[in-house]
Design a protein around this motif. Structure first.
Motif, PDB file in Angstrom:
ATOM      1  N   GLN A 160      41.139  41.091  51.218  1.00  9.13           N
ATOM      2  CA  GLN A 160      41.468  41.691  52.497  1.00  9.13           C
ATOM      3  C   GLN A 160      42.974  41.823  52.685  1.00  9.13           C
ATOM      4  N   LYS A 161      43.740  40.872  52.145  1.00  8.90           N
ATOM      5  CA  LYS A 161      45.203  40.970  52.213  1.00  8.90           C
ATOM      6  C   LYS A 161      45.697  42.172  51.415  1.00  8.90           C
ATOM      7  N   MET A 162      45.084  42.387  50.239  1.00  7.07           N
ATOM      8  CA  MET A 162      45.494  43.512  49.401  1.00  7.07           C
ATOM      9  C   MET A 162      45.155  44.831  50.081  1.00  7.07           C
ATOM     10  N   ILE A 163      43.979  44.912  50.678  1.00  8.41           N
ATOM     11  CA  ILE A 163      43.588  46.126  51.402  1.00  8.41           C
ATOM     12  C   ILE A 163      44.530  46.365  52.577  1.00  8.41           C
ATOM     13  N   SER A 164      44.843  45.307  53.317  1.00 10.73           N
ATOM     14  CA  SER A 164      45.738  45.422  54.464  1.00 10.73           C
ATOM     15  C   SER A 164      47.115  45.907  54.032  1.00 10.73           C
ATOM     16  N   ALA A 206      39.539  52.293  48.575  1.00 12.86           N
ATOM     17  CA  ALA A 206      38.105  52.497  48.339  1.00 12.86           C
ATOM     18  C   ALA A 206      37.650  51.723  47.098  1.00 12.86           C
ATOM     19  N   ALA A 207      38.496  51.676  46.076  1.00 18.80           N
ATOM     20  CA  ALA A 207      38.145  50.942  44.852  1.00 18.80           C
ATOM     21  C   ALA A 207      38.013  49.439  45.138  1.00 18.80           C
ATOM     22  N   LEU A 208      38.922  48.910  45.956  1.00 17.33           N
ATOM     23  CA  LEU A 208      38.853  47.493  46.299  1.00 17.33           C
ATOM     24  C   LEU A 208      37.604  47.193  47.136  1.00 17.33           C
ATOM     25  N   ARG A 209      37.302  48.068  48.070  1.00 18.21           N
ATOM     26  CA  ARG A 209      36.124  47.856  48.903  1.00 18.21           C
ATOM     27  C   ARG A 209      34.841  47.938  48.057  1.00 18.21           C
ATOM     28  N   ALA A 210      34.822  48.879  47.121  1.00 17.71           N
ATOM     29  CA  ALA A 210      33.662  49.034  46.262  1.00 17.71           C
ATOM     30  C   ALA A 210      33.467  47.810  45.371  1.00 17.71           C
TER      31      ALA A 210
END
Length: 292
Positions: free
Chosen positions: A238-242, A286-290
């Motif tokens: 979540q930190k990386m996505i943020s 999107a890749a991280l969420r997937a």
């Protein structure tokens, strides 16, 4: 302007050094033989120029990076923020199984960071003041994890190998095709290489170099996805996505020189997707969420 001059002078110095090496060793003599080209000798010379230039640039990458952006390496933390940066990179480096990189801060309004260095145990992680001012610590931690992952994955060396191999074949095929075209135009198959030959070779190197850059940029985009996954592992998904979502608002022009822009976390540089060193941020998120 100073960064451009430093970049140009460094590259000219590298090419001059390699030209001297080729002349002193007599490698250039073996590129020609009676009645045609000595392909084996030409390939050896191309490899010396192509691979040699790439690895000399890699060996000088930390020195060039520091002086190009005016990065100040943190040796003794002057404040709590610098102490936190050092501690975070040290912890992540231990997790990734690499030697402690040098940690530096450079003046730059945009949110950016980069990693470079000759090996996993001889590297540099640098962050811009704009990134430190615009992101919270959770996001900065993810960015640092991304850069440490680049080092742990050996991306700088792999990029150098790919660039060196491509440079070798660009030099080789430009000269082979240049000779064929020059002789076809002049009708003198046994004549020496004249001005037209060198003009043709330069044009071919530009064209083949452009095609080679497409391969380099493809690899650069692929390794960004891998470094994002590494940053998620070291700091938290979540930190990386943020951090990536915060980077999406990074509209300032990059102050990184061209030589190290591909090593930054930000900068989708290029007028078309094939020329981008970084994938679009929505695709990275999107890749991280997937993967989750």
């Amino acid at each position: 302007m100073l960064r451009i001059v430093l970049f140009v002078l460094t590259n000219l110095a590298v090419m001059l050094l390699l030209t001297i090496v080729v002349k002193l060793t007599g490698i250039d003599v073996y590129t020609q033989r009676e009645g045609g080209i000595n392909l084996q000798g030409l390939l050896i010379m191309s490899a010396v120029m192509g691979m040699g230039g790439s690895f000399i640039s890699l060996a000088m990458s930390k020195w060039i990076a520091k002086r190009s952006v005016g990065a100040e390496v943190i040796t003794q933390p002057r404040n709590e923020s610098e102490a936190w940066l050092l501690d975070t990179v040290r912890r992540q480096a231990e997790q990734a199984g690499i030697g402690m990189p040098e940690v530096a801060v450079y003046e730059g309004p945009e949110m950016n960071a980069f990693a470079t260095g000759m090996s996993k145990n001889n590297s540099l992680v640098a962050v811009s003041t704009g990134l430190l001012q615009s992101m919270d610590r959770a996001q900065v931690e993810a960015v640092l994890g991304h850069e440490v992952s680049h080092i742990a994955n050996g991306d700088m060396v792999t990029m150098t190998l790919i660039q060196g191999v491509l440079n070798t074949f660009v030099i080789f095929f430009a000269r082979v095709l240049g000779t064929v075209i020059d002789r076809a135009i002049s009708g003198n198959r046994d004549g020496g290489n004249g001005f037209a030959y060198f003009a043709i070779v330069i044009a071919l190197q530009i064209g083949l170099g452009f095609l080679a850059s497409l391969i380099v940029m493809w690899f650069s985009r692929w390794r960004e996805f891998r470094a994002d996954a590494g940053g998620a592992h070291l700091a938290g998904r979540q930190k990386m996505i943020s951090a990536l979502e915060r980077l999406a608002g990074n509209h300032g022009e990059s102050t990184l020189p061209k030589a190290i822009q591909a090593f930054g976390i930000s900068g989708e540089g290029g007028i078309a997707r094939l020329l981008m060193s970084h994938p679009p941020i929505p695709e990275r998120v999107a890749a991280l969420r997937a993967a989750a």
